[in-house]
Motif scaffolding. Sequence first.
Motif, PDB file in Angstrom:
ATOM      1  N   GLU A  43       5.741 -15.443 -78.186  1.00 39.05           N
ATOM      2  CA  GLU A  43       6.946 -16.162 -77.734  1.00 39.05           C
ATOM      3  C   GLU A  43       7.134 -15.990 -76.232  1.00 39.05           C
ATOM      4  O   GLU A  43       6.581 -15.076 -75.622  1.00 39.05           O
ATOM      5  CB  GLU A  43       8.159 -15.649 -78.495  1.00 39.05           C
ATOM      6  N   TYR A  44       7.951 -16.898 -75.671  1.00 41.40           N
ATOM      7  CA  TYR A  44       8.240 -16.820 -74.241  1.00 41.40           C
ATOM      8  C   TYR A  44       9.491 -15.970 -74.016  1.00 41.40           C
ATOM      9  O   TYR A  44      10.358 -15.913 -74.900  1.00 41.40           O
ATOM     10  CB  TYR A  44       8.440 -18.221 -73.666  1.00 41.40           C
ATOM     11  N   PRO A  45       9.586 -15.313 -72.857  1.00 42.64           N
ATOM     12  CA  PRO A  45      10.729 -14.427 -72.615  1.00 42.64           C
ATOM     13  C   PRO A  45      12.086 -15.101 -72.820  1.00 42.64           C
ATOM     14  O   PRO A  45      13.029 -14.458 -73.260  1.00 42.64           O
ATOM     15  CB  PRO A  45      10.547 -14.015 -71.150  1.00 42.64           C
ATOM     16  N   GLY A  46      12.165 -16.400 -72.524  1.00 43.41           N
ATOM     17  CA  GLY A  46      13.434 -17.106 -72.651  1.00 43.41           C
ATOM     18  C   GLY A  46      14.000 -17.107 -74.054  1.00 43.41           C
ATOM     19  O   GLY A  46      15.205 -17.292 -74.239  1.00 43.41           O
ATOM     20  N   SER A  47      13.152 -16.902 -75.065  1.00 42.27           N
ATOM     21  CA  SER A  47      13.652 -16.934 -76.437  1.00 42.27           C
ATOM     22  C   SER A  47      13.934 -15.535 -76.989  1.00 42.27           C
ATOM     23  O   SER A  47      14.202 -15.383 -78.176  1.00 42.27           O
ATOM     24  CB  SER A  47      12.644 -17.660 -77.334  1.00 42.27           C
ATOM     25  N   LEU A  48      13.849 -14.519 -76.119  1.00 36.52           N
ATOM     26  CA  LEU A  48      14.084 -13.143 -76.591  1.00 36.52           C
ATOM     27  C   LEU A  48      15.513 -12.691 -76.272  1.00 36.52           C
ATOM     28  O   LEU A  48      16.125 -13.193 -75.332  1.00 36.52           O
ATOM     29  CB  LEU A  48      13.107 -12.178 -75.903  1.00 36.52           C
ATOM     30  N   SER A  49      15.992 -11.728 -77.055  1.00 37.45           N
ATOM     31  CA  SER A  49      17.313 -11.149 -76.765  1.00 37.45           C
ATOM     32  C   SER A  49      17.158 -10.133 -75.627  1.00 37.45           C
ATOM     33  O   SER A  49      16.033  -9.764 -75.259  1.00 37.45           O
ATOM     34  CB  SER A  49      17.839 -10.450 -78.008  1.00 37.45           C
ATOM     35  N   GLY A  50      18.307  -9.654 -75.113  1.00 37.98           N
ATOM     36  CA  GLY A  50      18.278  -8.682 -74.006  1.00 37.98           C
ATOM     37  C   GLY A  50      17.470  -7.441 -74.365  1.00 37.98           C
ATOM     38  O   GLY A  50      16.642  -6.974 -73.583  1.00 37.98           O
ATOM     39  N   GLY A  51      17.698  -6.921 -75.582  1.00 39.76           N
ATOM     40  CA  GLY A  51      17.000  -5.711 -76.003  1.00 39.76           C
ATOM     41  C   GLY A  51      15.500  -5.931 -76.121  1.00 39.76           C
ATOM     42  O   GLY A  51      14.700  -5.065 -75.763  1.00 39.76           O
ATOM     43  N   GLN A  52      15.131  -7.126 -76.619  1.00 34.71           N
ATOM     44  CA  GLN A  52      13.694  -7.433 -76.761  1.00 34.71           C
ATOM     45  C   GLN A  52      13.037  -7.570 -75.388  1.00 34.71           C
ATOM     46  O   GLN A  52      11.929  -7.089 -75.174  1.00 34.71           O
ATOM     47  CB  GLN A  52      13.523  -8.716 -77.577  1.00 34.71           C
ATOM     48  N   LYS A  53      13.754  -8.222 -74.463  1.00 31.65           N
ATOM     49  CA  LYS A  53      13.205  -8.355 -73.101  1.00 31.65           C
ATOM     50  C   LYS A  53      13.014  -6.969 -72.479  1.00 31.65           C
ATOM     51  O   LYS A  53      12.030  -6.711 -71.789  1.00 31.65           O
ATOM     52  CB  LYS A  53      14.172  -9.155 -72.226  1.00 31.65           C
ATOM     53  N   GLN A  54      13.993  -6.093 -72.740  1.00 29.66           N
ATOM     54  CA  GLN A  54      13.928  -4.730 -72.227  1.00 29.66           C
ATOM     55  C   GLN A  54      12.643  -4.048 -72.694  1.00 29.66           C
ATOM     56  O   GLN A  54      11.937  -3.396 -71.921  1.00 29.66           O
ATOM     57  CB  GLN A  54      15.157  -3.978 -72.758  1.00 29.66           C
ATOM     58  N   ARG A  55      12.334  -4.222 -73.974  1.00 28.70           N
ATOM     59  CA  ARG A  55      11.139  -3.598 -74.541  1.00 28.70           C
ATOM     60  C   ARG A  55       9.858  -4.184 -73.947  1.00 28.70           C
ATOM     61  O   ARG A  55       8.907  -3.468 -73.662  1.00 28.70           O
ATOM     62  CB  ARG A  55      11.106  -3.807 -76.061  1.00 28.70           C
ATOM     63  N   VAL A  56       9.877  -5.503 -73.761  1.00 28.35           N
ATOM     64  CA  VAL A  56       8.683  -6.146 -73.173  1.00 28.35           C
ATOM     65  C   VAL A  56       8.482  -5.629 -71.746  1.00 28.35           C
ATOM     66  O   VAL A  56       7.359  -5.306 -71.335  1.00 28.35           O
ATOM     67  CB  VAL A  56       8.817  -7.694 -73.177  1.00 28.35           C
ATOM     68  N   ALA A  57       9.605  -5.515 -71.015  1.00 30.32           N
ATOM     69  CA  ALA A  57       9.509  -5.032 -69.625  1.00 30.32           C
ATOM     70  C   ALA A  57       8.958  -3.606 -69.603  1.00 30.32           C
ATOM     71  O   ALA A  57       8.122  -3.257 -68.756  1.00 30.32           O
ATOM     72  CB  ALA A  57      10.874  -5.096 -68.959  1.00 30.32           C
ATOM     73  N   LEU A  58       9.424  -2.819 -70.555  1.00 36.15           N
ATOM     74  CA  LEU A  58       8.961  -1.430 -70.652  1.00 36.15           C
ATOM     75  C   LEU A  58       7.462  -1.401 -70.973  1.00 36.15           C
ATOM     76  O   LEU A  58       6.688  -0.684 -70.324  1.00 36.15           O
ATOM     77  CB  LEU A  58       9.763  -0.726 -71.762  1.00 36.15           C
ATOM     78  N   ALA A  59       7.068  -2.215 -71.958  1.00 35.68           N
ATOM     79  CA  ALA A  59       5.652  -2.252 -72.350  1.00 35.68           C
ATOM     80  C   ALA A  59       4.790  -2.737 -71.187  1.00 35.68           C
ATOM     81  O   ALA A  59       3.704  -2.204 -70.949  1.00 35.68           O
ATOM     82  CB  ALA A  59       5.485  -3.186 -73.552  1.00 35.68           C
ATOM     83  N   ARG A  60       5.285  -3.734 -70.434  1.00 33.90           N
ATOM     84  CA  ARG A  60       4.512  -4.254 -69.297  1.00 33.90           C
ATOM     85  C   ARG A  60       4.285  -3.160 -68.252  1.00 33.90           C
ATOM     86  O   ARG A  60       3.195  -3.034 -67.702  1.00 33.90           O
ATOM     87  CB  ARG A  60       5.235  -5.453 -68.678  1.00 33.90           C
ATOM     88  N   SER A  61       5.330  -2.362 -68.000  1.00 34.31           N
ATOM     89  CA  SER A  61       5.178  -1.264 -67.036  1.00 34.31           C
ATOM     90  C   SER A  61       4.183  -0.238 -67.545  1.00 34.31           C
ATOM     91  O   SER A  61       3.356   0.268 -66.787  1.00 34.31           O
ATOM     92  CB  SER A  61       6.512  -0.562 -66.795  1.00 34.31           C
ATOM     93  N   LEU A  62       4.267   0.061 -68.846  1.00 36.25           N
ATOM     94  CA  LEU A  62       3.403   1.111 -69.414  1.00 36.25           C
ATOM     95  C   LEU A  62       1.938   0.685 -69.478  1.00 36.25           C
ATOM     96  O   LEU A  62       1.045   1.529 -69.473  1.00 36.25           O
ATOM     97  CB  LEU A  62       3.894   1.509 -70.805  1.00 36.25           C
ATOM     98  N   MET A  63       1.702  -0.626 -69.555  1.00 37.66           N
ATOM     99  CA  MET A  63       0.322  -1.123 -69.600  1.00 37.66           C
ATOM    100  C   MET A  63      -0.465  -0.717 -68.352  1.00 37.66           C
ATOM    101  O   MET A  63      -1.685  -0.676 -68.363  1.00 37.66           O
ATOM    102  CB  MET A  63       0.302  -2.653 -69.726  1.00 37.66           C
ATOM    103  N   MET A  64       0.259  -0.461 -67.244  1.00 37.57           N
ATOM    104  CA  MET A  64      -0.421  -0.097 -65.995  1.00 37.57           C
ATOM    105  C   MET A  64      -0.675   1.413 -65.914  1.00 37.57           C
ATOM    106  O   MET A  64      -1.088   1.913 -64.877  1.00 37.57           O
ATOM    107  CB  MET A  64       0.408  -0.544 -64.776  1.00 37.57           C
ATOM    108  N   ASN A  65      -0.400   2.133 -67.019  1.00 36.29           N
ATOM    109  CA  ASN A  65      -0.573   3.592 -67.081  1.00 36.29           C
ATOM    110  C   ASN A  65       0.072   4.327 -65.911  1.00 36.29           C
ATOM    111  O   ASN A  65      -0.601   5.066 -65.184  1.00 36.29           O
ATOM    112  CB  ASN A  65      -2.070   3.955 -67.115  1.00 36.29           C
TER     113      ASN A  65
END
Lengths: 222, 212
Positions: free
Chosen positions: A119-141
């Motif tokens: 899904e695209y970020p626009g269809s996510l809730s605030g909490g879900q976006k938060q998690r995606v942002a967290l996961a994106r940061s963590l992907m860079m180790n």
Amino acid sequence: MLKIHNASKSFGSTRVLDDVNINVAKSEILGLAGPSGSGKSTLLRCIQKLEHLDSGSVECNEKTGFMFQDFQLFPHMTVLANLLYAPNLGKKNTNCCKNNEKRAKAMLKNLGIASKIHEYPGSLSGGQKQRVALARSLMMNPGVLLCDEPTSGLDVATTMDVVSLLKSIGETGVTMVIASHDLDFLTKISDRIILLREGKIVADMKAKNHKNPVDYLKKYYA
Amino acid sequence: MISNCSYIGKGLAFTLELTFGGVAIGLILGCLLSVLRHCRICIALINGWVSVIRGTPLILQMSIIYFSFPSLMGVKLSMLSAGIISFGLNSSAYVAEILRSGIESLPKGQFEAAQTLGIPNFFLWKDIILPQVILNILPAMINEVIALLKDTTLISVIGGMDIMRRSQIIAAEQFEYFMPLCTAAAYYYCLVLLIEFVGRKIERRMGYAKNS
């Protein structure tokens, strides 16, 4: 691990950081508290080199990751693409890409948003976006994760989720600096809390050493 | 009536050549201008160019290119070339402004997010910024194409045989203005509807749930 030495920063005539000195140990979770405009976000942005200090220095011997208050996900990319774009850049069809994809999918599953992968970020809730942002940061180790107001705009239940998520990331040895105006949240998650006011450190305390750390910190707001 | 329609319709190809030739030059030059705007030495020059183009009538720019180029540069341009060049140059200034507004409308955080993830500048622009800018400016770009299509009627001033000019010829020959002009209007309206349709298709295809 992370050393901030005599950091000062002004915007026009407003001094936002005034001779700030902080040492953060490896695997420590440091909370930055303070009222709006106290310099919390600016300090994080200076650590990440998004802003330049007027004087002083920031020394960090690990890679830093940054979680924005408003997430700043790439709206034209799916959740999975948001996670994979940067780590896969310049690595076409290699094993590394496949491993990254596996890791991203596992991370999204752990964060409870496996179903949102395409899904695209626009269809996510605030909490879900938060998690995606967290996961994106963590992907860079990152060795150091900087979080700017990670609970802003989230309801109580989602805030509790974020607490347990960040705690579990802290347990993996990632050093964290978390800026938030939510004292309750910070005392739950941080090993140590620094309170900033008008760009200066006015309190530096360990939450576990105080019976009621929120009340202790609130005194400095007066 | 049918022969009048077919005579006017023969100007369709000329009108389309002018429109899409102008759009192509406008797009390429407009992109170039907005890239060069980031170079300090070029800013004043480009701002001056945009200001002059926007501040003078298109008909005057076309007249300068068609009538004064032969004496100034010794080059005689065909009506089609003069039309495409003047529409293209004129459009470039507007495209550059549309692109500028598209880039400025993106949150600064998108640039910062890419920076924190270590994305190099080239990829930042190619994969992060431009796809978002293109979607943001698409409605304005469709408007620009439609405006350019309608502006091509000015080619009749230098004698170009487009839809408008042909309808005027019929009207003058038959002393009857209503039907030839309505026929021309119908041709232009159909073209505009077609451009709108294509634009909407592209928008839908590129569309994603925005509000990130």
